[in-house]
Enzyme design. Structure first.
Site, PDB file in Angstrom:
ATOM      1  N   GLU A 199       0.931  -1.399   0.048  1.00 13.98           N
ATOM      2  CA  GLU A 199      -0.094   0.119   0.131  1.00 13.98           C
ATOM      3  C   GLU A 199       0.778   1.198  -0.001  1.00 13.98           C
ATOM      4  O   GLU A 199       0.551   2.271   0.752  1.00 13.98           O
ATOM      5  CB  GLU A 199      -0.827  -0.078   1.158  1.00 13.98           C
ATOM      6  CG  GLU A 199      -1.993  -1.289   1.123  1.00 13.98           C
ATOM      7  CD  GLU A 199      -3.059  -1.170   2.386  1.00 13.98           C
ATOM      8  OE1 GLU A 199      -2.792  -0.589   3.312  1.00 13.98           O
ATOM      9  OE2 GLU A 199      -3.879  -1.758   2.096  1.00 13.98           O
ATOM     10  N   ASP A 234      -8.330  -9.238   4.362  1.00  6.55           N
ATOM     11  CA  ASP A 234      -8.074  -7.798   5.188  1.00  6.55           C
ATOM     12  C   ASP A 234      -9.062  -7.912   6.355  1.00  6.55           C
ATOM     13  O   ASP A 234      -9.871  -6.935   6.060  1.00  6.55           O
ATOM     14  CB  ASP A 234      -7.959  -6.708   4.492  1.00  6.55           C
ATOM     15  CG  ASP A 234      -7.432  -5.610   5.216  1.00  6.55           C
ATOM     16  OD1 ASP A 234      -7.098  -5.591   6.205  1.00  6.55           O
ATOM     17  OD2 ASP A 234      -7.195  -4.305   4.462  1.00  6.55           O
ATOM     18  N   GLU A 257     -12.665  -1.599  12.214  1.00  8.79           N
ATOM     19  CA  GLU A 257     -12.881  -1.111  10.884  1.00  8.79           C
ATOM     20  C   GLU A 257     -13.785  -1.560   9.927  1.00  8.79           C
ATOM     21  O   GLU A 257     -14.637  -0.869   9.454  1.00  8.79           O
ATOM     22  CB  GLU A 257     -11.197  -1.427  10.218  1.00  8.79           C
ATOM     23  CG  GLU A 257     -11.263  -0.740   8.917  1.00  8.79           C
ATOM     24  CD  GLU A 257     -10.071  -0.877   8.180  1.00  8.79           C
ATOM     25  OE1 GLU A 257      -8.797  -1.329   8.760  1.00  8.79           O
ATOM     26  OE2 GLU A 257      -9.597  -0.364   7.109  1.00  8.79           O
TER      27      GLU A 257
HETATM   28  C1  BDP Z   1      -6.072  -1.919   6.116  1.00  6.35           C
HETATM   29  C2  BDP Z   1      -6.454  -0.444   6.501  1.00  6.35           C
HETATM   30  C3  BDP Z   1      -5.343   0.175   6.379  1.00  6.35           C
HETATM   31  C4  BDP Z   1      -4.224  -0.433   6.888  1.00  6.35           C
HETATM   32  C5  BDP Z   1      -3.713  -1.486   6.390  1.00  6.35           C
HETATM   33  C6  BDP Z   1      -2.626  -2.355   7.155  1.00  6.35           C
HETATM   34  O1  BDP Z   1      -7.630  -0.403   5.688  1.00  6.35           O
HETATM   35  O2  BDP Z   1      -5.932   1.521   6.778  1.00  6.35           O
HETATM   36  O3  BDP Z   1      -3.080   0.388   6.580  1.00  6.35           O
HETATM   37  O4  BDP Z   1      -5.044  -2.384   6.683  1.00  6.35           O
HETATM   38  O5  BDP Z   1      -3.201  -3.621   7.745  1.00  6.35           O
HETATM   39  O6  BDP Z   1      -7.173  -2.773   6.633  1.00  6.35           O
HETATM   40  O7  BDP Z   1      -1.637  -2.056   6.700  1.00  6.35           O
END
Ligand code: BDP
Length: 721
Positions: free
Chosen positions: A308, A382, A410
């Site tokens: 990401e 996730d 979340e």
């Molecule tokens: C996702 C979240 C994000 C996190 C990412 C992570 O939306 O904000 O940075 O995981 O775990 O679920 O790195």
């Protein structure tokens, strides 16, 4: 006279104010025991507390026991300096306490290790006492909290005999807290870390935080976001970290930081962050040595790399193992570890996202330094309301794998839904990977017993913020609590943990305890039903992830859209991950692989995770997929209605303030459950072309209405998304 009356009034209102139940005391409420018989039993057995020794941890034990017992027993329980009488609680180690040294407990204490403890009531040295003994002070502190919990939950003192040691070595909270005090995916206000005023100003909450964590056995905190900021490694910030570590230390909590991979460039002004570059390695070594001069028990680094948008070793054509090694070597000299996240996937690769972590990490098994743990989310996508277990568990036998759970909700209702997460975690921990034949559960992978690893651990993404009740939703506290208890012992049952928490947090009356427990135990399945039943996943609103968004189709990368995951079309619904599709099932061991791959044997709860199913296909119930989908969504919303009714029947049993808080939120949850249901069914209906079965409530609005809703200021979003 008037002045006097005013004073009385003032004192009275202040007392009322202080007594207000806002949830701020968490489960560490030491109010007088209500059950008269129990109170008598406890009062007869507990007359004083003897905690010998002089360490900061010993002081914390003494303080907690004296405060806790005096509160619970409603009379002052004095701290003693020597053994005087029957009814003394003696707490200590053979080193700190001459009395305990004299008991010859070495053989019994030995298997309890560095953090375990034993508690026993009985005659020692001719006197009837309660003994809390351990090898180290921290074990005694855990034992003290255990005893207090035992009384808070109205245990029978006559039966008290415990030997307990943690199954996992690292039991860590991950704070996704930014240095500007915003919290990524945080729904409880701002960060409790007041970086601006540290190190000079020590907020009283830091100690409260440490106490709460120690009470459930948590022994580490990563205080910065995985989407890391290299500023935290600057000397002035490290001094702030030192100040926090000083507060945590007596409570056995080691501090960890997230390492931004290109910090040598951002902070050190080097030209590269290549992990094989000697200058880069030297920079990290110096930085790590510097940290240890300030924080001698610094735990180590957590790293999110090449995921990401975060920089990582792959920017330099190096592997994750090489990247981790650069940090692991200098940390090893200080007894520190690296927790390297397996949450790695790329939008540029046409491979099913759920397969990417295994593709990336399995070939690296055996290449990580021995103080590196690979931290794996519970499922392959996730933190969805329900996922099958991550196929990495069992697939990297030479590497200690750490579990990463998300305590913050979340994807499970954020700050407004009552969803008790422990049943979901239990489902994952109990799952059998078959990596080494039957019985190779995920719990055994992460506790190190399957492969005999020395290191083991669990991480929980924290739901803590500066709200008065810490977690936004009062029941979010239960998830924090349960996380800690499961990290101590992944074998504990979610219902038993819920019961402890309810008794400590609310009340001990069995009827009410049962009611609250059934609300909690029903809540996760309800959430799955009204959000993502039958294996659906990742269909929430874009960016903030608040509310439904199955229609999300245009994002900067396809694997962030909803249509990528549900694959609805005129024929049917679901992601084909069988050999005919992405073949993600191949990453599981037999017989799990075949069980998931076959439409007949795949558990229905994962059906649309692994299969694209025709709308008209019959499920086990005899209903078509479309009918079953409608029923699940409706059951979910109805279950919330039942949760609310059940909670409302507790009016008068629970203090007004906390009762109202929860009641209002259940009202929101009920509305939002219907919103999820109606929005998703309206959307999927455009593919199935079928009516919502008779007898089920029809959506309140049309699809364009649901699609038009926008929430630009939904909390928890990271500014860069
Ligand atoms: C996702 C979240 C994000 C996190 C990412 C992570 O939306 O904000 O940075 O995981 O775990 O679920 O790195």
């Amino acid at each position: 006279m008037r002045k006097f009356a005013l004073l009385i009034l003032l004192q009275f209102s202040m007392a009322a104010f202080c007594l207000a139940e806002d949830g701020g005391r968490l489960w560490l409420r030491y109010d007088k025991i209500e059950d008269a018989q129990k109170l008598d039993q406890y009062r007869a057995a507990v007359k004083g507390v003897l905690v010998e020794g002089s360490s900061a941890t010993v002081a914390a034990i003494r303080e907690e026991l004296e405060m806790g017992l005096s509160g619970l027993l409603g009379e002052s329980i004095p701290g003693l300096t020597e053994m005087q009488q029957e009814g003394t609680i003696v707490a200590g180690t053979p080193t700190s306490s001459p009395f305990i040294a004299g008991l010859g407990l070495d053989k019994r204490l030995e298997p309890l290790g560095e953090e375990g403890f034993l508690i026993q009531t009985g005659k020692f040295g001719g006197k009837k006492i309660i003994l809390i003994a351990a090898n180290r002070d921290i074990g005694v502190l855990y034992g003290a909290f255990h005893l207090l919990r035992y009384l808070q939950t109205n245990g029978d003192l006559g039966k008290l005999a415990v030997e307990s040691a943690p199954k996992l070595k690292l039991r860590i909270l991950n704070h996704w807290d930014n240095l500007d005090r915003t919290v990524e995916r945080g729904y409880a206000g701002f960060s409790i870390w007041d970086w601006h005023r540290l190190p000079g100003y020590i907020d009283a909450r830091y100690k409260e935080y440490a106490r709460a964590n120690a009470s459930i056995g948590i022994n580490g905190a990563v205080v910065t976001n995985v989407n890391a900021n290299s500023l935290i490694l600057r000397p002035d910030y490290l001094d702030k970290v030192r100040a926090l570590a000083d507060v945590f230390r007596p409570y056995g909590i080691r501090i960890y930081l997230t390492a931004r991979f290109n910090a040598p460039m951002e902070l050190g002004k080097l030209k590269t962050a290549d992990p094989l570059d000697p200058e880069v390695r030297q920079w990290w070594k110096d930085k790590i040595d510097e940290i240890y001069t300030l924080v001698p028990d610094f735990g180590g680094f957590l790293v999110k790399a090449n995921s990401e948008g975060q920089p990582g070793p792959q920017n330099y054509n190096r592997t994750h193992a090489e990247g981790a090694d650069m940090l692991a070597q200098p940390l090893k000299a200080h007894n520190g570890v690296v927790m390297w996240r397996a949450f790695v996937y790329s939008g540029d690769v046409p491979v099913d996202r759920s397969k990417q972590a295994n593709n990336e990490f399995v070939p690296l098994d055996g290449q990580f330094a021995d103080n590196v743990l690979v931290q794996v989310k519970n499922g392959p996508i996730d933190f969805q309301p329900r996922e099958p277990f991550h196929p990495l568990f069992g697939a990297m036998p030479s590497t200690p794998l750490m579990m990463e759970f998300q305590v913050t909700q979340e994807y499970l209702g954020q700050g407004t839904h009552l969803v008790y997460l422990a049943p979901m975690w239990e489902e994952v921990l109990d799952a059998d990977t078959y990596a080494k034949g039957p019985g190779s559960t995920v719990a055994k992978v992460i506790d190190g017993s399957l492969e005999g690893h020395r290191l083991s651990g669990m991480a929980g993404v924290s739901n803590i913020g500066n709200d008065r009740n810490w977690t936004g939703h009062l029941f979010g506290q239960a998830n924090w609590y349960a996380y800690g208890r499961l990290a101590w012992n992944p074998g504990l049952g979610s219902a038993e943990i819920a019961e402890e928490w309810i008794r400590m947090t609310f009340l001990n009356d069995p009827g009410s305890v049962e009611k609250i427990k059934s609300v909690m135990m029903a809540s996760h399945e309800a959430c799955v039903d009204y959000m993502t039943p039958l294996g659906l996943h990742h269909i929430m609103g874009a960016g903030h992830h608040y509310g439904p968004g199955p229609w999300v189709s245009r994002m900067s990368r396809p694997d962030w859209t909803s249509v990528y995951y549900h694959k609805a079309d005129k024929e049917g619904l679901g992601f084909d991950r069988t050999p005919a599709g992405s073949n993600a099932v191949e990453q599981y061991f037999e017989p799990v692989r075949s069980r998931f791959a076959s439409r007949e044997s795949c558990p229905e709860k994962y059906l649309l995770w692994f299969h694209h199913v025709k709308w008209t296909d019959k499920l086990a119930s005899g209903k078509t997929l479309w009918e079953a989908l409608c029923l699940h969504y409706h059951h979910g919303a109805e279950a919330v209605n039942r949760m609310r009714t059940s909670w409302e029947s507790l009016k008068g049993k629970i203090d007004e303030e906390r009762f109202e808080q929860v009641d209002m939120l259940l009202g929101i949850q009920e509305k939002e459950a219907k919103w999820w249901r109606d929005a998703c069914l309206s959307y999927f209906q455009t593919f199935s072309g079928m009516d919502i079965p008779d007898g089920l409530e029809k959506p309140a609005h049309d699809l364009p209405y649901y699609e038009s809703l926008s929430f630009p200021y939904a909390p928890g979003i990271r500014p860069r998304w």
